[in-house]
Design an enzyme around this catalytic site. Structure first.
Site, PDB file in Angstrom:
ATOM      1  N   GLN A  78       1.024  -1.066   0.041  1.00  0.00           N
ATOM      2  CA  GLN A  78      -0.404  -0.167  -0.055  1.00  0.00           C
ATOM      3  C   GLN A  78       0.845   1.660   0.175  1.00  0.00           C
ATOM      4  O   GLN A  78       0.961   1.616   0.939  1.00  0.00           O
ATOM      5  CB  GLN A  78      -0.812  -0.295   1.028  1.00  0.00           C
ATOM      6  CG  GLN A  78      -1.709   1.326   0.988  1.00  0.00           C
ATOM      7  CD  GLN A  78      -3.523   0.951   1.905  1.00  0.00           C
ATOM      8  OE1 GLN A  78      -2.914  -0.228   3.152  1.00  0.00           O
ATOM      9  NE2 GLN A  78      -4.094   2.003   2.325  1.00  0.00           N
ATOM     10  N   PHE A  79       1.219   1.722  -1.209  1.00  0.00           N
ATOM     11  CA  PHE A  79       2.143   3.032  -1.412  1.00  0.00           C
ATOM     12  C   PHE A  79       1.669   3.852  -1.289  1.00  0.00           C
ATOM     13  O   PHE A  79       2.462   5.251  -0.567  1.00  0.00           O
ATOM     14  CB  PHE A  79       2.295   3.016  -2.967  1.00  0.00           C
ATOM     15  CG  PHE A  79       1.163   4.260  -2.890  1.00  0.00           C
ATOM     16  CD1 PHE A  79       0.955   5.212  -3.538  1.00  0.00           C
ATOM     17  CD2 PHE A  79       0.071   3.277  -4.383  1.00  0.00           C
ATOM     18  CE1 PHE A  79       0.103   5.582  -4.453  1.00  0.00           C
ATOM     19  CE2 PHE A  79      -0.746   3.940  -4.829  1.00  0.00           C
ATOM     20  CZ  PHE A  79      -0.686   5.391  -4.623  1.00  0.00           C
ATOM     21  N   THR A  80      -0.050   4.386  -0.637  1.00  0.00           N
ATOM     22  CA  THR A  80      -0.310   5.444   0.160  1.00  0.00           C
ATOM     23  C   THR A  80      -0.338   5.724   1.119  1.00  0.00           C
ATOM     24  O   THR A  80       0.263   6.602   1.859  1.00  0.00           O
ATOM     25  CB  THR A  80      -2.266   5.718  -0.120  1.00  0.00           C
ATOM     26  OG1 THR A  80      -2.724   4.225   0.545  1.00  0.00           O
ATOM     27  CG2 THR A  80      -2.652   5.220  -1.400  1.00  0.00           C
TER      28      THR A  80
END
Length: 146
Positions: A78-80
């Protein structure tokens, strides 16, 4: 590298309506990779994910780890999580690792966890639009850094 972990009764991740990873009792870890993360961060995060004591012992205290309980581990990229949200009304992703680097590092984390946790490590699909379902047990949620 950072991981938002949630103690779960169950969790799953689907891509285009197909379940690609699922666990029963254990930990769901949403994992963000930052620039410069490498083998040292992967090794430390694997150690923390498997050893962090968030499960109840006989006295009801959080004294047992995933390694102790033999529960499942669901790792979801989850890059966010690595977003810079300090200013403005829109996140900046300059603090997240580039996709190729992030995928390589995330895959290293998956391999490290699988090598140390025979009870089962499941994943989502890197870079895909994923639907994550979970039943948070507690609720118990922590943000881990290596």
């Amino acid at each position: 590298m950072l991981s938002l972990i949630q103690r779960v009764s169950s969790a799953s991740v689907s891509v285009e309506g197909e379940v690609v990873g699922a666990i029963g009792p254990g930990l769901l870890a949403l994992v963000g990779v930052e620039p410069g993360d490498g083998e040292a961060q992967v090794a430390r995060m694997a150690e923390r994910l498997l050893g962090y004591r968030v499960f109840a012992d006989e006295a009801g205290r959080m004294n047992r780890s995933l390694a102790d309980t033999g529960g499942g581990l669901l790792l979801v990229s989850q890059f966010t999580l690595a977003a810079d949200t300090r200013s403005g009304m829109r996140p900046s992703f300059t603090s997240a690792a580039p996709p190729d680097d992030a995928e390589r590092t995330f895959n290293g984390l998956v391999a490290a966890c699988r090598a140390r946790h025979a009870a089962g490590v499941e994943t989502g699909r890197f870079g895909a639009h994923m639907v994550v379902s979970l039943v948070n047990d507690g609720p118990v949620t922590f943000l881990l850094r290596p």
